[in-house]
Motif scaffolding. Structure first.
Motif, PDB file in Angstrom:
ATOM      1  N   VAL A   1       0.841  -1.203   0.000  1.00 43.24           N
ATOM      2  CA  VAL A   1       0.000   0.000   0.000  1.00 43.24           C
ATOM      3  C   VAL A   1       0.877   1.253   0.000  1.00 43.24           C
ATOM      4  N   VAL A   2       1.916   1.247   0.819  1.00 46.79           N
ATOM      5  CA  VAL A   2       2.845   2.381   0.880  1.00 46.79           C
ATOM      6  C   VAL A   2       3.500   2.612  -0.479  1.00 46.79           C
ATOM      7  N   ASP A   3       3.988   1.541  -1.092  1.00 46.38           N
ATOM      8  CA  ASP A   3       4.651   1.661  -2.392  1.00 46.38           C
ATOM      9  C   ASP A   3       3.688   2.195  -3.455  1.00 46.38           C
ATOM     10  N   TYR A   4       2.458   1.747  -3.401  1.00 46.98           N
ATOM     11  CA  TYR A   4       1.453   2.211  -4.351  1.00 46.98           C
ATOM     12  C   TYR A   4       1.183   3.714  -4.177  1.00 46.98           C
ATOM     13  N   CYS A   5       1.024   4.157  -2.935  1.00 47.03           N
ATOM     14  CA  CYS A   5       0.781   5.575  -2.667  1.00 47.03           C
ATOM     15  C   CYS A   5       1.945   6.430  -3.161  1.00 47.03           C
ATOM     16  N   LYS A   6       3.160   5.957  -2.942  1.00 46.86           N
ATOM     17  CA  LYS A   6       4.332   6.703  -3.392  1.00 46.86           C
ATOM     18  C   LYS A   6       4.367   6.806  -4.914  1.00 46.86           C
ATOM     19  N   ALA A   7       3.974   5.725  -5.603  1.00 49.57           N
ATOM     20  CA  ALA A   7       3.961   5.739  -7.067  1.00 49.57           C
ATOM     21  C   ALA A   7       2.923   6.722  -7.592  1.00 49.57           C
ATOM     22  N   CYS A   8       1.742   6.736  -6.968  1.00 53.10           N
ATOM     23  CA  CYS A   8       0.703   7.700  -7.373  1.00 53.10           C
ATOM     24  C   CYS A   8       1.148   9.125  -7.072  1.00 53.10           C
ATOM     25  N   TYR A   9       1.781   9.313  -5.926  1.00 54.29           N
ATOM     26  CA  TYR A   9       2.260  10.642  -5.543  1.00 54.29           C
ATOM     27  C   TYR A   9       3.275  11.158  -6.556  1.00 54.29           C
ATOM     28  N   ALA A  10       4.140  10.276  -7.037  1.00 56.57           N
ATOM     29  CA  ALA A  10       5.146  10.668  -8.023  1.00 56.57           C
ATOM     30  C   ALA A  10       4.504  11.121  -9.328  1.00 56.57           C
ATOM     31  N   ASP A  11       3.273  10.640  -9.592  1.00 61.19           N
ATOM     32  CA  ASP A  11       2.542  11.040 -10.793  1.00 61.19           C
ATOM     33  C   ASP A  11       1.622  12.225 -10.541  1.00 61.19           C
ATOM     34  N   GLY A  12       1.787  12.873  -9.385  1.00 59.86           N
ATOM     35  CA  GLY A  12       1.037  14.094  -9.099  1.00 59.86           C
ATOM     36  C   GLY A  12      -0.245  13.908  -8.329  1.00 59.86           C
ATOM     37  N   CYS A  13      -0.537  12.685  -7.878  1.00 60.25           N
ATOM     38  CA  CYS A  13      -1.775  12.433  -7.142  1.00 60.25           C
ATOM     39  C   CYS A  13      -1.628  12.903  -5.693  1.00 60.25           C
ATOM     40  N   ARG A  14      -2.650  13.612  -5.205  1.00 63.64           N
ATOM     41  CA  ARG A  14      -2.620  14.132  -3.837  1.00 63.64           C
ATOM     42  C   ARG A  14      -3.899  13.795  -3.067  1.00 63.64           C
ATOM     43  N   TYR A  15      -4.683  12.867  -3.592  1.00 59.19           N
ATOM     44  CA  TYR A  15      -5.954  12.494  -2.961  1.00 59.19           C
ATOM     45  C   TYR A  15      -6.063  10.972  -2.990  1.00 59.19           C
ATOM     46  N   PHE A  16      -6.163  10.350  -1.800  1.00 60.23           N
ATOM     47  CA  PHE A  16      -6.135   8.901  -1.695  1.00 60.23           C
ATOM     48  C   PHE A  16      -7.337   8.384  -0.922  1.00 60.23           C
ATOM     49  N   ILE A  17      -7.852   7.250  -1.376  1.00 55.95           N
ATOM     50  CA  ILE A  17      -8.941   6.568  -0.688  1.00 55.95           C
ATOM     51  C   ILE A  17      -8.521   5.120  -0.452  1.00 55.95           C
ATOM     52  N   LEU A  18      -8.578   4.676   0.807  1.00 52.83           N
ATOM     53  CA  LEU A  18      -8.208   3.320   1.184  1.00 52.83           C
ATOM     54  C   LEU A  18      -9.446   2.564   1.659  1.00 52.83           C
TER      55      LEU A  18
END
Length: 288
Positions: free
Chosen positions: A143-160
């Motif tokens: 989950v952490v790795d996935y969030c970091k990958a999305c963040y690197a693509d400019g994502c700043r909004y997450f739903i778990l």
């Protein structure tokens, strides 16, 4: 490190900060937007906020999260959505239906309607990305790795969706792991100025009680989950009525660090999985 909040420098910085542009993102529920004050500015969830949504199984917490995701996309903001119980195909079917107000049955396998699909695709044209994992995630590190990958693509909004599925083991192990995850996830969100919406179960006592409105103390994860949340939003299974494809219930804002707490009457249309807030004139029709 320390600072004097009565110093001239701090007072100047404070005044400048309070006049900066609000960058919150709407939720799709007008009253919920309105009670998100402070950095929310009465417009929705703000960067750095940690929001918990809880509900009993089958009472719409995943669908509510997807409705919020749809509102975020309509605002022009990308979303990193982590479902720990649905495949990308299953999640996509639900999101496509509610985002374009298409009957979900017409997008499902076995009853797929090409004409409805063409209209749905047109309704999603120009939307920002909604990122989902390629495969179901099963560990906290994934989950952490996935969030970091999305963040690197400019994502700043997450739903778990949802917290307790991140770990396995007996109830006590899941409980302790949930506390650790909440602490780390909230700290990461604040540091990186990301909005994080987490779905949660209730504990057994609250989940089985259909006579009383749930409280934030009934979250599975204990005090740390309640204390870490900027808002605790609870779907009230004690006041839930369904007739055919329509259900009425209450979304209870049991904790709000940035404004008032109140109950919001909402209506589910299960044909499209969309949620709507009741008007004041309609509120008398809701279960009390």
């Amino acid at each position: 490190m320390k600072q004097d909040i009565l110093s001239v420098d701090f007072l100047d910085q404070y005044a400048q900060k309070q006049q900066e542009e609000i960058v919150s993102v709407p939720t799709g529920i007008p009253t919920l937007n309105r009670i998100c004050r402070d950095d929310g500015g009465g417009g929705g969830f703000a960067p750095g906020w940690f929001i918990t949504i809880a509900g009993n199984p089958g009472h719409g917490k995943s669908a509510l999260a997807l409705n919020i995701a749809s509102a975020v996309l309509n605002h022009g903001t990308s979303v990193g959505y982590i479902s720990l119980e649905m495949s990308p195909q299953q999640l996509a079917t639900r999101l496509y239906a509610l985002h374009t107000h298409t009957r979900i049955a017409r997008l499902e396998r076995g009853n797929f309607q090409q004409d409805d699909w063409v209209e749905a695709v047109a309704g999603m044209e120009g939307a920002p990305p909604l990122w989902v994992p390629t495969n179901l995630l099963s560990t906290w590190q994934s989950v952490v790795d996935y969030c970091k990958a999305c963040y690197a693509d400019g994502c700043r909004y997450f739903i778990l969706d949802y917290l307790q599925l991140v770990n396995t083991g007996d109830e006590d192990q899941i409980y302790r792991a949930t506390q650790k995850i909440v602490t780390e996830l909230r700290a990461w969100g604040v540091e990186h100025q990301c909005t994080i919406v987490c779905l949660s179960q209730f504990n057994r006592s609250t989940s089985s009680n259909y006579d009383s409105t749930p409280r934030s103390q009934g979250l599975f994860g204990g005090m740390i989950l309640e204390a870490s949340s900027d808002l605790c939003l609870l779907l009230d299974h004690s006041r839930y009525e369904r007739t055919d494809n329509v259900a009425r219930t209450w979304l209870c804002c049991a904790k709000n660090r940035h404004g008032p707490t109140l109950d919001i009457p909402i209506l589910w249309d299960y044909r499209t999985l969309t949620v709507h807030e009741a008007s004041r004139e309609e509120e008398g029709m809701w279960p009390q």
